[in-house]
Design a protein around this motif. Sequence first.
Motif, mmCIF file in Angstrom:
data_model
loop_
_atom_site.group_PDB
_atom_site.id
_atom_site.type_symbol
_atom_site.label_atom_id
_atom_site.label_comp_id
_atom_site.label_asym_id
_atom_site.label_seq_id
_atom_site.Cartn_x
_atom_site.Cartn_y
_atom_site.Cartn_z
ATOM 1 N N ALA A 32 33.481 43.095 27.285
ATOM 2 C CA ALA A 32 33.347 44.065 28.263
ATOM 3 C C ALA A 32 34.621 45.035 28.258
ATOM 4 O O ALA A 32 34.493 46.362 28.295
ATOM 5 N N GLU A 33 35.881 44.341 28.184
ATOM 6 C CA GLU A 33 36.922 45.312 27.882
ATOM 7 C C GLU A 33 36.972 46.191 26.681
ATOM 8 O O GLU A 33 37.356 47.301 26.765
ATOM 9 N N GLN A 34 36.453 45.640 25.713
ATOM 10 C CA GLN A 34 36.229 46.521 24.491
ATOM 11 C C GLN A 34 35.245 47.449 24.623
ATOM 12 O O GLN A 34 35.547 48.775 24.065
ATOM 13 N N VAL A 35 34.328 47.276 25.367
ATOM 14 C CA VAL A 35 33.331 48.386 25.644
ATOM 15 C C VAL A 35 34.140 49.536 26.476
ATOM 16 O O VAL A 35 33.905 50.650 26.132
ATOM 17 N N VAL A 36 34.714 49.371 27.353
ATOM 18 C CA VAL A 36 35.451 50.242 28.222
ATOM 19 C C VAL A 36 36.666 50.908 27.298
ATOM 20 O O VAL A 36 36.678 52.098 27.196
ATOM 21 N N ARG A 37 37.252 50.166 26.583
ATOM 22 C CA ARG A 37 38.241 50.708 25.587
ATOM 23 C C ARG A 37 37.643 51.788 24.568
ATOM 24 O O ARG A 37 38.130 52.682 24.296
ATOM 25 N N HIS A 38 36.278 51.457 24.131
ATOM 26 C CA HIS A 38 35.660 52.263 23.294
ATOM 27 C C HIS A 38 35.186 53.504 23.752
ATOM 28 O O HIS A 38 35.410 54.782 23.287
ATOM 29 N N TRP A 39 34.765 53.512 25.035
ATOM 30 C CA TRP A 39 34.557 54.646 25.828
ATOM 31 C C TRP A 39 35.535 55.558 26.244
ATOM 32 O O TRP A 39 35.605 56.608 26.525
ATOM 33 N N TRP A 40 36.537 54.980 26.938
ATOM 34 C CA TRP A 40 37.734 55.596 27.649
ATOM 35 C C TRP A 40 38.775 55.883 26.564
ATOM 36 O O TRP A 40 39.488 56.906 26.740
ATOM 37 N N ALA A 41 39.389 54.902 26.016
ATOM 38 C CA ALA A 41 40.482 54.926 25.018
ATOM 39 C C ALA A 41 40.267 56.023 23.877
ATOM 40 O O ALA A 41 41.080 56.746 23.386
ATOM 41 N N SER A 42 39.012 56.119 23.358
ATOM 42 C CA SER A 42 38.763 56.816 22.349
ATOM 43 C C SER A 42 38.095 58.129 22.647
ATOM 44 O O SER A 42 37.502 58.939 21.820
#
Length: 306
Positions: free
Chosen positions: A295-305
């Motif tokens: 789930a952390e990677q999901v957040v990073r995909h949406w927010w960091a990118s």
Amino acid sequence: MRGFTLPAWNRDDYQSPQADTYLRQIAATGARWVTFTPTWYQDKLTDSAMHTTEETASDDSLRHIISLAHSAGLKVMLKPHVDLVKGQDRAEIRPDDPDAWFTAYDQVITHYAQLAAANGVEQFSVGTELAGLSGDLDHWRQVIADVRSHFRGTLTYAANYDEYRRIPFWQELDLIGIDAYWPLGEKATTDVGRLREAWQPIAAQLADFSARQQRKILFTEAGYVSQRGAITEPYSWTVSKRNGDAEQAAAYEALLAAFDGKPWWAGVCWWMWDDWPDAGETPKKLAYTPHGKPAEQVVRHWWASH
């Protein structure tokens, strides 16, 4: 709002050595906000006042972590809670003397409004999931007016997902806040498409409600434990003892995909980032935190990118 909640369960959690690390980890996900939750307690649901315990974050610790958050580039929402010493649901608080309860609560909440203003906090919640009391318009108008006399930032109230329609004071606030723990199905699933479909009727109702209230809607909380069946009871810490990392990740993906870009949606503050060492009653691998999970990677995909 792209945020995470970092709750405190002890007086000095927010001054612990982990505080700065947690905040920098939160910022690294692409989050731009963090929420802190100083909590007062009642002994009984019918009590007419609340008090601090050793689980109430100290004012010094709050000032410390607000400063750390700002240094990490994060904006802050302060969201005081009232809980029960024996763990009952705060939505069931129904004091024998409502006038006395609101007098006590007003003192608590304006204290935190002053602390928030003095420390540059950007957003403030005047209450959280107090469904047994949130229909009392006159008392809440006074609370909100007193908060506004001290705090000039954005104001909201964090209503539970089954409470928000009954709140009579949204017009007194800047944002509609909802703790978005809607069940999304009766069976465990990792099917993002099915979960997105489950959100569609809810999103339609929220769009209509936002339009009628002329306020954007913020998910003041949303989250899922890493347990199989988490989407059936998102509000529960104890859905099962089976790991559900994939289901948690799918639920994160579905929520962000369902709401991102909607003009009436003001964002989400995920419950929660991480637990302090030795504080968590639920093992980290089964808890709400997405840290170190898919789930952390999901957040990073949406927010960091983005």
